[in-house]
Structures are given as structure tokens and as C-alpha cells.
Design an enzyme around this catalytic site. Sequence first.
Site, mmCIF file in Angstrom:
data_model
loop_
_atom_site.group_PDB
_atom_site.id
_atom_site.type_symbol
_atom_site.label_atom_id
_atom_site.label_comp_id
_atom_site.label_asym_id
_atom_site.label_seq_id
_atom_site.Cartn_x
_atom_site.Cartn_y
_atom_site.Cartn_z
ATOM 1 N N GLN A 232 0.862 -1.178 0.000
ATOM 2 C CA GLN A 232 0.000 0.000 0.000
ATOM 3 C C GLN A 232 0.902 1.233 0.000
ATOM 4 O OE1 GLN A 232 -3.379 -2.375 2.507
ATOM 5 N NE2 GLN A 232 -2.787 -0.388 3.309
ATOM 6 N N HIS B 138 0.448 4.969 0.107
ATOM 7 C CA HIS B 138 -0.699 5.831 0.383
ATOM 8 C C HIS B 138 -0.372 6.804 1.515
ATOM 9 C CE1 HIS B 138 -2.416 2.722 3.487
ATOM 10 N NE2 HIS B 138 -1.126 2.868 3.594
ATOM 11 N N HIS C 103 -3.803 -8.720 11.087
ATOM 12 C CA HIS C 103 -4.402 -9.658 10.147
ATOM 13 C C HIS C 103 -4.131 -11.096 10.596
ATOM 14 C CE1 HIS C 103 -4.180 -6.386 6.752
ATOM 15 N NE2 HIS C 103 -5.153 -6.170 7.612
ATOM 16 N N ASN D 261 -4.865 -7.831 2.428
ATOM 17 C CA ASN D 261 -5.781 -7.613 3.552
ATOM 18 C C ASN D 261 -6.918 -8.645 3.478
ATOM 19 O OD1 ASN D 261 -5.108 -5.322 1.710
ATOM 20 N ND2 ASN D 261 -4.981 -4.252 3.639
HETATM 21 C C1 LIG Z 1 -5.766 0.122 11.917
HETATM 22 C C2 LIG Z 1 -6.479 -0.996 11.229
HETATM 23 C C3 LIG Z 1 -6.434 -1.062 9.832
HETATM 24 C C4 LIG Z 1 -7.047 -2.126 9.177
HETATM 25 N N1 LIG Z 1 -7.054 -2.102 7.813
HETATM 26 C C5 LIG Z 1 -7.629 -3.111 7.134
HETATM 27 C C6 LIG Z 1 -7.717 -3.075 5.718
HETATM 28 O O1 LIG Z 1 -7.364 -2.078 5.072
HETATM 29 N N2 LIG Z 1 -8.246 -4.136 5.074
HETATM 30 C C7 LIG Z 1 -8.671 -5.237 5.755
HETATM 31 O O2 LIG Z 1 -9.115 -6.182 5.104
HETATM 32 N N3 LIG Z 1 -8.639 -5.279 7.101
HETATM 33 C C8 LIG Z 1 -8.140 -4.244 7.804
HETATM 34 N N4 LIG Z 1 -8.151 -4.258 9.178
HETATM 35 C C9 LIG Z 1 -8.687 -5.435 9.854
HETATM 36 C C10 LIG Z 1 -10.203 -5.431 9.806
HETATM 37 O O3 LIG Z 1 -10.699 -4.330 10.507
HETATM 38 C C11 LIG Z 1 -10.683 -6.739 10.394
HETATM 39 O O4 LIG Z 1 -10.244 -7.759 9.517
HETATM 40 C C12 LIG Z 1 -12.182 -6.867 10.505
HETATM 41 O O5 LIG Z 1 -12.740 -5.813 11.229
HETATM 42 C C13 LIG Z 1 -12.497 -8.193 11.193
HETATM 43 O O6 LIG Z 1 -13.872 -8.300 11.403
HETATM 44 P P1 LIG Z 1 -14.457 -9.304 12.483
HETATM 45 O O7 LIG Z 1 -15.881 -8.966 12.632
HETATM 46 O O8 LIG Z 1 -14.099 -10.683 12.097
HETATM 47 O O9 LIG Z 1 -13.653 -8.997 13.821
HETATM 48 P P2 LIG Z 1 -13.622 -7.667 14.719
HETATM 49 O O10 LIG Z 1 -13.705 -6.466 13.847
HETATM 50 O O11 LIG Z 1 -12.434 -7.827 15.601
HETATM 51 O O12 LIG Z 1 -14.952 -7.728 15.567
HETATM 52 C C14 LIG Z 1 -15.123 -8.694 16.582
HETATM 53 C C15 LIG Z 1 -16.201 -8.201 17.527
HETATM 54 O O13 LIG Z 1 -16.480 -9.225 18.480
HETATM 55 C C16 LIG Z 1 -16.649 -8.623 19.744
HETATM 56 N N5 LIG Z 1 -16.391 -9.616 20.795
HETATM 57 C C17 LIG Z 1 -15.200 -10.131 21.160
HETATM 58 N N6 LIG Z 1 -15.369 -11.019 22.159
HETATM 59 C C18 LIG Z 1 -16.690 -11.091 22.409
HETATM 60 C C19 LIG Z 1 -17.489 -11.842 23.334
HETATM 61 N N7 LIG Z 1 -16.944 -12.732 24.179
HETATM 62 N N8 LIG Z 1 -18.834 -11.634 23.344
HETATM 63 C C20 LIG Z 1 -19.413 -10.727 22.480
HETATM 64 N N9 LIG Z 1 -18.694 -10.008 21.607
HETATM 65 C C21 LIG Z 1 -17.354 -10.193 21.558
HETATM 66 C C22 LIG Z 1 -15.656 -7.476 19.746
HETATM 67 O O14 LIG Z 1 -15.998 -6.508 20.706
HETATM 68 C C23 LIG Z 1 -15.769 -6.967 18.311
HETATM 69 O O15 LIG Z 1 -16.744 -5.958 18.175
HETATM 70 C C24 LIG Z 1 -7.650 -3.176 9.898
HETATM 71 C C25 LIG Z 1 -7.752 -3.078 11.292
HETATM 72 C C26 LIG Z 1 -7.196 -1.985 11.954
HETATM 73 C C27 LIG Z 1 -7.403 -1.856 13.430
#
Ligand SMILES: Cc1cc2nc3c(=O)[nH]c(=O)nc-3n(C[C@H](O)[C@H](O)[C@H](O)COP(=O)(O)OP(=O)(O)OC[C@H]3O[C@@H](n4cnc5c(N)ncnc54)[C@H](O)[C@@H]3O)c2cc1C
Length: 605
Positions: A374, A376, A473, A530
Site C-alpha cells: 500500500q 498511500h 491480520h 488484507n
Molecule cells: C488500523 C487498522 C487497519 C485495518 N485495515 C484493514 C484493511 O485495510 N483491510 C482489511 O481487510 N482489514 C483491515 N483491518 C482489519 C479489519 O478491521 C478486520 O479484519 C475486521 O474488522 C475483522 O472483522 P471481524 O468482525 O471478524 O472482527 P472484529 O472487527 O475484531 O470484531 C469482533 C467483535 O467481536 C466482539 N467480541 C469479542 N469477544 C466477544 C465476546 N466474548 N462476546 C461478544 N462479543 C465479543 C468485539 O468486541 C468486536 O466488536 C484493519 C484493522 C485496523 C485496526
Amino acid sequence: MTEIGDQETRVPASHKKNEIDYQKDIDRFVRVIQGALSNVSVPPSSTVVPELDPSAWRPNNESQMTITNGRNPFQEMYNNLPAEAVTRCVGGMSTHWTCATPEFLKGEERPKIFPEDETVDDDEWKLLYEAARNLIGVSSTEFEESIRHNTVLDTLKKAFPKRGIRPLPLACHRLAKGSPYVRWHAADDVYYDIFDQSLFGKPNSENIKRGKFFLLTNTRCTKLHTSTGSATENVHIGIAEVMDLLADRFSGTPSPKPVNFAIRAKVYVIAAGAVATPQILANSGFGGIREQASELVPALGKRITEQPLAFCQIILNQHIVDNIGKLDDKPQWWKDAVNAHKKAHPKDPLPIPFQDPEPQVNIPVMEGFPWHAQIHRDAFSYGEAGPRADSRVVVDLRFFARQEGDSKNRLVFEKGVTDVYGMPQPTFEYTPTTKFADEAGRMMKDMTDVANALGGYLPGSSPQFMAPGLALHLGGTVRLGQGKELLAETEHLKKKDKASSVANFNSQVWNFRNLYVGGNGTIPTAFAANPTLTSIALALRATRHIVKALQADPTGDNLKAATPDQKLEPTPRGYLNWLRDKNDADFPDHEALRTPHKEVVVNAA
Ligand SMILES: Cc1cc2nc3c(=O)[nH]c(=O)nc-3n(C[C@H](O)[C@H](O)[C@H](O)COP(=O)(O)OP(=O)(O)OC[C@H]3O[C@@H](n4cnc5c(N)ncnc54)[C@H](O)[C@@H]3O)c2cc1C
């Protein structure tokens, strides 16, 4: 659905970067990201401060540090992922993510859903990726009227013509053509209007009426309870135990007890991020706890993957910046923007408008160059340009390599030590594998070549590998697989701990009748790009399996357990029509989804 965190954004699960504050100054968003990340595992040794005032409290035995806030007496320094973190709020990490949404490259990164038939596998991924892109709203054209973007893109295309250099695919849209502002997409684009209670019962394009949906915040999913006792096959989840963490006010006693309750469902989906998904399953007793004798899900937390991340920042080369102001060969919008800027700010030494959108360029994963780049200007938990330079001439280079899932690399959960939320404390045991370590080395050289084509290093941001885990990731913690090894192992039960996957490619956990997993932890391959788009694709495939199973068995009493001998089916195209056909009444319209916030209203009539 339960969410352990709170609703932090006015529109539930929306991107915090949409706020005008951060659109005006991207560096300010660095602190938002820092605030949103809690480290997963902190070795206690790194909390001993030698400079401590000798008169201050210290433990008698300094190796016995307290275990609050992720401090983990089981975590070694050398094999930690020190920067791996979680975000707890409605929308999770999508409330701050960068929105980069490339596909995984076939042959290098992409898992095989149908390994025995390449055409079927290709068609399935094509369908799932198209649907996932439309669901989250991916575009590669939102920065095409940015001077900086075109400058970086054209410079790199000329310098590296064979690398497929392109605009970074991003889940966002510009508020209007020529506007300096964009709306970044997040989980709210997936929830869409499902929170709108007035729409309960609304029929979709197939005339199926919408059910009720509730999201319980500050509510921990603690564990799942089986209704099949100690059975190891055909396991059925009876209830999910959850806890309202802020319910003390309802307890009505002077000594409040935690309010636990149960949710009964036909099917359970655990999608709590790559760390908390296996954590909930481990807390349910299914596997993954250190030295656990018998495990229903032996592969839980095993063979984790991570991305070595190389980073640097440059200030654009003198000739490149001079060329921005030479308008003869530039398109009209460019000429207009530069002229208007010069007129309004004659003393500004740069020919770049203050609100020119940032560059968003990508060097995709290729055979021979298996890393994702990236190029950017964006906010992460690090890389603030600050007062060191004018942000308009700073460009960030982030290069992501890959790591395969090695059997010695795992996420293991501790018995008796919990995280702040009372769940089993995760410990990382992770060291890079030699095969892919070489790739990371080559990637670093490539990054410096690309940096040199663009400009000179920003002091303090020379090329460096970042702390492991910082890419955020993490993969493979609840990996999907074909179960072939599992099949072999049911014949040799003693070797069961070698089972290599947690769930099949319907995301259904092996041997369970009604349990599914979601998120980046499901991805079993080594990947550099990503992962979120791919996780969405796999989740869409899982929903089809759940819908079909419940259509065939509406009571959910006779659902079939996932076993390796089942034949997987391709997702029917018609199932995802609403995500492919722009004329379908349910096709997501990301631009119309949210009306701008104009006034504060409480209890409007
Ligand atoms: C700075 C940054 C940049 C990023 N950039 C990119 C990008 O450009 N491209 C990309 O593909 N990905 C990127 N990511 C990663 C991306 O945000 C994640 O891959 C994605 O949000 C994952 O989604 P998820 O729902 O699987 O997990 P999460 O987003 O981690 O959500 C999990 C949820 O489960 C909840 N939870 C946890 N434990 C419990 C429990 N016991 N009971 C109830 N709830 C619970 C948490 O509170 C959370 O809200 C980035 C992340 C960050 C922080």
C-alpha cells in the site's frame, strides 16, 4: 447478537474516520486507532520498570507481576505477537480499518474450496468476491481526481511497468464528484437498515419477510453449552451463556451479582474476531486450553498465521513535486485545482491544494512478488507525519508479507488466568517460518526500491519491520479445511491432535450440528493481502448453508453434523442475486444508506 463492547458511533458500527475532524487532519485519527486497540498478550517482564522510585510499591518477587490488562505470566517475549490487538465496540475493527479490500491471488493466497475441480473453485470465488465487494461497497475510482494519487500512481507505473500497479481497492465512496470528503464503509454497511425497527416484517425481493434483529451491547458471549453431554460426534449446542456486563443497576441488591442469561437458537455463529472466536470456543471446553486432556475441536488456535509488515515514509522527490505544477499536459480538473489554489494561497510553496485527496495506490500480490503493498497516506496506530513535514508531500509505504500456518505456531488459552473481560487469557507461541521469512527479506528490498523511485526518507521513518502482529491480520485460529486429515484421524483416534482444521468450507465446525465460525481466523492459507473481503466472501457462503439447512429442517432439531465425507455444494448464483444485480430491490445502495447528520434532536414528534 451480542457484542461485548459499547455502541461508540452515532450510526451503529459506522467508521469513525467519517467524522469531519479526521477528514480534515488524518494524523488525528492515529490516536483514535491507538485508543481502539487493546493488546492481547503482554509479557510481565516488559512491565518491570528499573527506573521505579525505590520507595514505591513493588511485588516481593518481581517475577510475579500483576495480571491486569493483558499482562500474561505465560507469555514469553521471543515468541509473542506483541502488537496483536483487539477492538471491542459495535462494529469492531471496522470502525477504524483502512478499507483496503483486494482479492486473494489464486495459487498464492486463495484457499481452495473445491480442490478437486479448478473451474468450480474459480467460479465459486468469482461469485463470492463479487457479492462481497458489493456488500461492503468496494471501488477503485474514488481517488481518480486526486493530484497526489495520480502523481504516485503514474510515477510507479513508469518505474515498475510489470508490477500491475493500480489504485488500491477501497470500501468507500466520495460524497460527490470533486468533493474532498469520502464516506468510509464499515460494519454498518453490512448491518444496513436491519436496526430499523419499523422495517421488521418488510418483505425482500423473494417475498420473505424480515425477522426481528436485536444487538445486545456490553453483553459478553461467555460460552456455549452442548445439549448432547460428552458426545464427541453429532454435537448439538443447546444454549449460549451470555452476561450483561453493566447490569449491576438492575440487580436490586446492595451486593450485585453478575447477570447471566441464556440465548437459545437453532444455529449459533461465533464471529468475534480472530482472537475471541477461539477464546469463546475454548471457554466452552471445546479445546485450545493449555494442556487440555480431551478436545472436541483439536485444531482450535493451532497453525496461526500473521503478516510481517515493513514500513517507511518518504517525502516526494523534488522533480515529482515540480512536475505537479507544470500544467500543460494535465487534465482540466487538475489545472483548475492548482490554479485556484495558487490564487487563494500565493505564498504556499506547494502547488497542491490543501484538500487534495491522499494517494491510495496498490502493488498487488504477484507470482514472484508474493507481498501486498500500500503506497498511500493514511492513519494507523503509527506513522503520524506530524510537524516533521507537510503531509501533502509525505507518502507511506506499507508492505505486507505472508506466513504459512506452522504446527508449532499457536494461540493457546490459559486456565486460571483471565483477560480483563473474564475470558481465558490468550498466549501466543509464534516464530516466523524460514520459507516465508526469505520472502519478507526480499519484500524489504523491494520496498526500498519503490521508495527510491518516489523520494527521500522522512527522518525517523526509514525502512523497518514493525512489531509482529501490527498488521492486525491474524489468521488461521479457527481455520477452515477439507477435513481429510481429520477423516484419517477418526480411523486413528489417538492422533487426533493432528487434525488440521476447525470447520469445513461451509464454516460449520467439524462434528457439530449447529455451530459456525466467521472472521479472519477462518482463513487457512498464507496470505499477504488484507483479509477482510475474503472473510466476508467465506461468511456469505456460510449463510447459504445455514439458510438451506434451516429451510430443510425448520425446527432445527435434525440438523446434520459437519463431517469430512459430506460433499460441499457451490453457492447457487440466484442466492446472491441481491448482491449482484443492481436492479434487485435489495441491492445495497451505499450512497443512499445514511443521511448526513444535520441537527441534534431528542424525542422528536
Ligand atoms: C488500523 C487498522 C487497519 C485495518 N485495515 C484493514 C484493511 O485495510 N483491510 C482489511 O481487510 N482489514 C483491515 N483491518 C482489519 C479489519 O478491521 C478486520 O479484519 C475486521 O474488522 C475483522 O472483522 P471481524 O468482525 O471478524 O472482527 P472484529 O472487527 O475484531 O470484531 C469482533 C467483535 O467481536 C466482539 N467480541 C469479542 N469477544 C466477544 C465476546 N466474548 N462476546 C461478544 N462479543 C465479543 C468485539 O468486541 C468486536 O466488536 C484493519 C484493522 C485496523 C485496526
